[in-house]
Design a protein around this motif. Structure first.
Motif, PDB file in Angstrom:
ATOM      1  N   PHE A 527       7.265 -54.170 -17.720  1.00  0.00           N
ATOM      2  CA  PHE A 527       7.773 -53.112 -16.842  1.00  0.00           C
ATOM      3  C   PHE A 527       8.964 -52.349 -17.410  1.00  0.00           C
ATOM      4  CE2 PHE A 527       5.579 -56.000 -13.860  1.00  0.00           C
ATOM      5  CZ  PHE A 527       4.668 -55.083 -13.333  1.00  0.00           C
ATOM      6  N   VAL A 528       9.736 -52.990 -18.271  1.00  0.00           N
ATOM      7  CA  VAL A 528      10.878 -52.299 -18.867  1.00  0.00           C
ATOM      8  C   VAL A 528      10.610 -51.949 -20.330  1.00  0.00           C
ATOM      9  CG1 VAL A 528      13.398 -52.365 -19.129  1.00  0.00           C
ATOM     10  CG2 VAL A 528      12.325 -53.672 -17.315  1.00  0.00           C
ATOM     11  N   GLY A 529       9.567 -52.563 -20.903  1.00  0.00           N
ATOM     12  CA  GLY A 529       9.249 -52.314 -22.306  1.00  0.00           C
ATOM     13  C   GLY A 529       8.034 -51.437 -22.516  1.00  0.00           C
ATOM     14  N   ILE A 539      12.425 -45.652 -27.844  1.00  0.00           N
ATOM     15  CA  ILE A 539      12.611 -47.089 -28.025  1.00  0.00           C
ATOM     16  C   ILE A 539      14.088 -47.454 -27.976  1.00  0.00           C
ATOM     17  CG2 ILE A 539      12.634 -46.877 -30.550  1.00  0.00           C
ATOM     18  CD1 ILE A 539      11.368 -49.870 -28.483  1.00  0.00           C
ATOM     19  N   TRP A 540      14.968 -46.535 -28.403  1.00  0.00           N
ATOM     20  CA  TRP A 540      16.396 -46.826 -28.438  1.00  0.00           C
ATOM     21  C   TRP A 540      17.031 -46.709 -27.055  1.00  0.00           C
ATOM     22  CZ3 TRP A 540      16.352 -49.427 -32.418  1.00  0.00           C
ATOM     23  CH2 TRP A 540      15.624 -49.059 -33.546  1.00  0.00           C
ATOM     24  N   VAL A 541      16.277 -46.199 -26.087  1.00  0.00           N
ATOM     25  CA  VAL A 541      16.694 -46.255 -24.683  1.00  0.00           C
ATOM     26  C   VAL A 541      16.080 -47.484 -24.014  1.00  0.00           C
ATOM     27  CG1 VAL A 541      16.546 -45.104 -22.432  1.00  0.00           C
ATOM     28  CG2 VAL A 541      16.967 -43.750 -24.502  1.00  0.00           C
ATOM     29  N   VAL A 542      14.818 -47.741 -24.340  1.00  0.00           N
ATOM     30  CA  VAL A 542      14.085 -48.846 -23.721  1.00  0.00           C
ATOM     31  C   VAL A 542      14.687 -50.199 -24.095  1.00  0.00           C
ATOM     32  CG1 VAL A 542      11.871 -50.072 -23.704  1.00  0.00           C
ATOM     33  CG2 VAL A 542      11.920 -47.588 -23.499  1.00  0.00           C
ATOM     34  N   LEU A 543      15.030 -50.394 -25.360  1.00  0.00           N
ATOM     35  CA  LEU A 543      15.558 -51.696 -25.798  1.00  0.00           C
ATOM     36  C   LEU A 543      16.842 -52.091 -25.060  1.00  0.00           C
ATOM     37  CD1 LEU A 543      14.995 -52.086 -29.655  1.00  0.00           C
ATOM     38  CD2 LEU A 543      14.113 -53.522 -27.825  1.00  0.00           C
ATOM     39  N   PRO A 544      17.864 -51.216 -25.017  1.00  0.00           N
ATOM     40  CA  PRO A 544      19.071 -51.599 -24.254  1.00  0.00           C
ATOM     41  C   PRO A 544      18.774 -51.884 -22.778  1.00  0.00           C
ATOM     42  CG  PRO A 544      19.534 -49.706 -25.653  1.00  0.00           C
ATOM     43  CD  PRO A 544      18.067 -49.927 -25.699  1.00  0.00           C
ATOM     44  N   LEU A 545      17.874 -51.090 -22.182  1.00  0.00           N
ATOM     45  CA  LEU A 545      17.506 -51.329 -20.783  1.00  0.00           C
ATOM     46  C   LEU A 545      16.822 -52.689 -20.623  1.00  0.00           C
ATOM     47  CD1 LEU A 545      16.197 -47.823 -19.610  1.00  0.00           C
ATOM     48  CD2 LEU A 545      18.328 -48.965 -18.939  1.00  0.00           C
ATOM     49  N   PHE A 547      17.254 -55.368 -22.575  1.00  0.00           N
ATOM     50  CA  PHE A 547      18.266 -56.416 -22.710  1.00  0.00           C
ATOM     51  C   PHE A 547      19.116 -56.510 -21.433  1.00  0.00           C
ATOM     52  CE2 PHE A 547      17.817 -55.600 -27.434  1.00  0.00           C
ATOM     53  CZ  PHE A 547      17.192 -56.811 -27.682  1.00  0.00           C
ATOM     54  N   LEU A 548      19.424 -55.346 -20.852  1.00  0.00           N
ATOM     55  CA  LEU A 548      20.190 -55.336 -19.603  1.00  0.00           C
ATOM     56  C   LEU A 548      19.405 -56.005 -18.475  1.00  0.00           C
ATOM     57  CD1 LEU A 548      22.698 -54.407 -18.038  1.00  0.00           C
ATOM     58  CD2 LEU A 548      21.526 -52.218 -17.617  1.00  0.00           C
ATOM     59  N   ALA A 549      18.088 -55.709 -18.400  1.00  0.00           N
ATOM     60  CA  ALA A 549      17.240 -56.318 -17.367  1.00  0.00           C
ATOM     61  C   ALA A 549      17.145 -57.829 -17.571  1.00  0.00           C
ATOM     62  CB  ALA A 549      15.850 -55.685 -17.406  1.00  0.00           C
ATOM     63  N   THR A 550      17.096 -58.267 -18.822  1.00  0.00           N
ATOM     64  CA  THR A 550      17.049 -59.703 -19.115  1.00  0.00           C
ATOM     65  C   THR A 550      18.331 -60.382 -18.666  1.00  0.00           C
ATOM     66  OG1 THR A 550      15.630 -59.250 -21.038  1.00  0.00           O
ATOM     67  CG2 THR A 550      16.693 -61.405 -20.942  1.00  0.00           C
ATOM     68  N   ARG A 555      21.507 -63.435 -14.522  1.00  0.00           N
ATOM     69  CA  ARG A 555      22.738 -63.360 -13.707  1.00  0.00           C
ATOM     70  C   ARG A 555      22.449 -63.430 -12.208  1.00  0.00           C
ATOM     71  NH1 ARG A 555      25.933 -63.539 -10.613  1.00  0.00           N
ATOM     72  NH2 ARG A 555      28.063 -62.731 -10.483  1.00  0.00           N
ATOM     73  N   PHE A 556      21.428 -62.734 -11.752  1.00  0.00           N
ATOM     74  CA  PHE A 556      21.230 -62.609 -10.311  1.00  0.00           C
ATOM     75  C   PHE A 556      20.135 -63.526  -9.745  1.00  0.00           C
ATOM     76  CE2 PHE A 556      23.087 -58.488 -11.600  1.00  0.00           C
ATOM     77  CZ  PHE A 556      24.253 -58.563 -10.856  1.00  0.00           C
ATOM     78  N   VAL A 557      19.196 -63.942 -10.603  1.00  0.00           N
ATOM     79  CA  VAL A 557      18.184 -64.895 -10.149  1.00  0.00           C
ATOM     80  C   VAL A 557      18.644 -66.319 -10.447  1.00  0.00           C
ATOM     81  CG1 VAL A 557      15.789 -65.665 -10.365  1.00  0.00           C
ATOM     82  CG2 VAL A 557      16.335 -63.223 -10.475  1.00  0.00           C
ATOM     83  N   GLY A 558      19.285 -66.490 -11.594  1.00  0.00           N
ATOM     84  CA  GLY A 558      19.762 -67.815 -11.966  1.00  0.00           C
ATOM     85  C   GLY A 558      20.927 -68.279 -11.126  1.00  0.00           C
TER      86      GLY A 558
END
Length: 563
Positions: A527-529, A539-545, A547-550, A555-558
């Motif tokens: 969904f983010v890739g 790709i240089w926008v998708v990759l940071p997004l 990593f941020l989603a990961t 952070r929020f599920v764990g």
């Protein structure tokens, strides 16, 4: 096949005894799908990818020969057809180079392991672990260092790090997860590894099915690395869980239990972790240089081999420009693009082998005869890879002759949405890999179908030049990463089993704790890739997004691990 279908088929086939693939695609029609469908179906049923590929190839050679023969003779000629294709694959100079470099890298891995190099690096890293967080990061770094082979990774890292993670009350499930989640993801994207030969060979064959014979498949492989979303996000996910000390799902329960002093569930574990082919020689002095030097020679030698191999292939103005400015970026791009990857990688692996043997003899670890024996044993560990390669090449040649790709392209290229294809390929690859427990076989089955289909769908949407090339890269990466994603979820995967063994963890506990994490990161990859990238996002926008989603997922599920 029903009797009616068989008689209809045999009634019309004799008119195309010497037809080309395009004509075959029109007349065979849906029958052209038999070889890949048989291979995929049997992979699900038998869980044996070699058998599945073999019967898939046989179904194709049988179909080709039934044109002019009865059923009995078609069986005979179908079998001899497999033999001819396998021999033909081995006789091809490119394929021979790929097989030799795969075998030779296996030899290098065996040598540096017998010299104790890999274990020395692992022990050095383990001494840096002062807390539970640093123990996890050290395990991760060790997995990154053993980038050259996923089996070596799984078998070496676990036994060395187990006492360290036990000391800091980390669960065996978490150790098994870190081992498993670095093994295949790093080996799959490493520029030099036991995986590279298979990957670039399948890419080259796939492009051959769309009429592109002179593709720089190693260059394409390098270009896919930023698009290996699952690999990259999973490697980052491990760091996030370690640094933030947050877990979720069954892993949270396992970590909470471990903090109470119960490091594993108490269920039966697979104890037989000893693999003498990956154990250092008795009494050897463990030195980091025994691993670092041969690996540096392998990597640097590969770059030098690529440069001179490509330089030799340049002609005219390109050659003059390269000679005038031998160390410019443009020259490196041109030489690497024109290089013969199979020869260059084999040369570097052979030179690294010689260096490793020389070091072992010089340091009195073994004599020349023993060193060569270890090197040859390393070749033997790669035999399964070679068998899969030969069958994958044979399947590709059958598919090409039958016109399978052409039929599939004609049927789906007009109806498949551009943004859906990479996701569909990723999911299909994961299902095949989950069912068979092998990434290699999944790549061999799926790549000959994915590349022609991606090319046709891209052209149908008006893509050309760089846009079409970028779309192809996304779909190729979907094959390679989908195979690893499914492999991670599979309880019958060899690396999943080896990771359980290495960590001293109950196998089902490892699978049940890892699968939730794999599915989570797989969802981020989709969904983010793949979806945004297929829709045209950079790709240089998708990759940071991604990593941020990961990070946000952890952070929020764990939840913080507490007793």
């Amino acid at each position: 096949m029903s009797k009616i279908s068989f008689f209809i088929l045999t009634a019309f086939l004799p008119i195309i005894a010497f037809a080309d693939p395009a004509t075959n695609a029109k007349i065979f029609g849906i029958w052209t799908l038999i070889p890949p469908v048989v291979a995929i179906a049997l992979a699900f049923i038998t869980k044996d990818v070699i058998l599945s590929l073999f019967i898939g190839v046989f179904s194709g050679t049988f179909l080709i020969n039934i044109i002019n023969e009865n059923v009995f003779m078609s069986f005979i000629k179908g079998f001899t057809g497999i033999v001819e294709r396998v021999v033909g694959s081995m006789a091809d100079s490119w394929n021979a180079g790929i097989m030799l470099q795969v075998l030779c890298i296996g030899g290098v891995v065996a040598l540096i392991t017998k010299m104790g190099g890999t274990k020395a690096v692992a022990l050095w890293l383990s001494k840096k672990a002062k807390t539970g967080v640093s123990a996890q990061i050290s395990t991760w770094l060790m997995g990154i260092f053993v980038f050259f082979d996923d089996y070596a990774n799984a078998l070496i890292v676990g036994p060395i790090m187990r006492p360290i993670t036990d000391k800091f009350k980390l669960s065996r499930e978490k150790l098994a997860f870190i081992i498993d989640a670095t093994a295949a993801p790093i080996a799959g994207i490493a520029i030099i590894s036991t995986w590279v030969g298979l990957e670039i060979s399948l890419i080259k064959d796939g492009y051959g099915l769309v009429g592109v014979e002179n593709i720089n498949s190693y260059g394409v492989f390098i270009e896919t690395i930023p698009y290996r979303f699952y690999n990259l996000f999973m490697l980052f996910f491990i760091v996030c869980t370690a640094v933030m000390q947050r877990e979720y799902g069954p892993m949270l329960l396992a970590e909470q239990r471990a903090r109470r002093g119960e490091l594993h569930s108490g269920k039966t574990t697979i104890q037989d972790i000893e693999d003498k082919t990956l154990e250092p020689k008795d009494g050897v002095k463990l030195q980091v240089s025994n691993a670092v030097v041969p690996l540096l020679v392998l990597i640097i030698g590969a770059f030098i081999s690529f440069y001179f191999s490509g330089l030799k292939s340049l002609e005219g103005e390109a050659l003059e420009a390269a000679l005038a400015s031998p160390f410019s970026f443009m020259t490196f791009r041109e030489t690497f693009g024109a290089a013969d990857a199979s020869v260059a990688l084999f040369q570097s692996a052979l030179f690294a082998s010689i260096v490793a043997i020389t070091m072992g003899v010089w340091r009195k670890i073994f004599d020349v005869k023993e060193a060569i024996g270890v090197w040859v044993k390393g070749w033997k560990t790669m035999i399964i890879t070679i068998v899969i390669l030969l069958l994958a090449w044979s399947l590709s040649s059958v598919i090409k002759e039958l016109g399978t790709s052409r039929y599939l392209v004609d049927m789906l290229s007009q109806t498949t949405p551009k943004f859906i294809l990479p996701v569909a390929i990723f999911i299909l690859g994961s299902f095949i890999s989950f069912s068979t427990g092998t990434s290699y076989g999944t790549m061999g089955i799926l790549m000959p179908l994915a590349i022609p289909l991606a090319n046709a769908v891209g052209l149908n949407y008006g893509l050309d030049g760089d846009a079409l090339h970028a779309y192809m890269i996304v779909n190729i990466s979907a094959v390679l990463t989908g195979a690893i994603f499914g492999d991670h979820c599979s309880p019958i995967s060899d690396t999943t089993i080896l990771s359980s063994m290495g960590a001293g963890c109950n196998h089902i506990d490892h699978v049940s704790t890892q699968i939730i994490y794999a599915l989570s990161v797989g969802a981020v990859a989709i969904f983010v890739g793949y979806l945004p990238t297929a829709l045209g996002a950079s790709i240089w926008v998708v990759l940071p997004l991604g990593f941020l989603a990961t990070w946000a997922l952890v952070r929020f599920v764990g939840k913080k691990v507490e007793i």
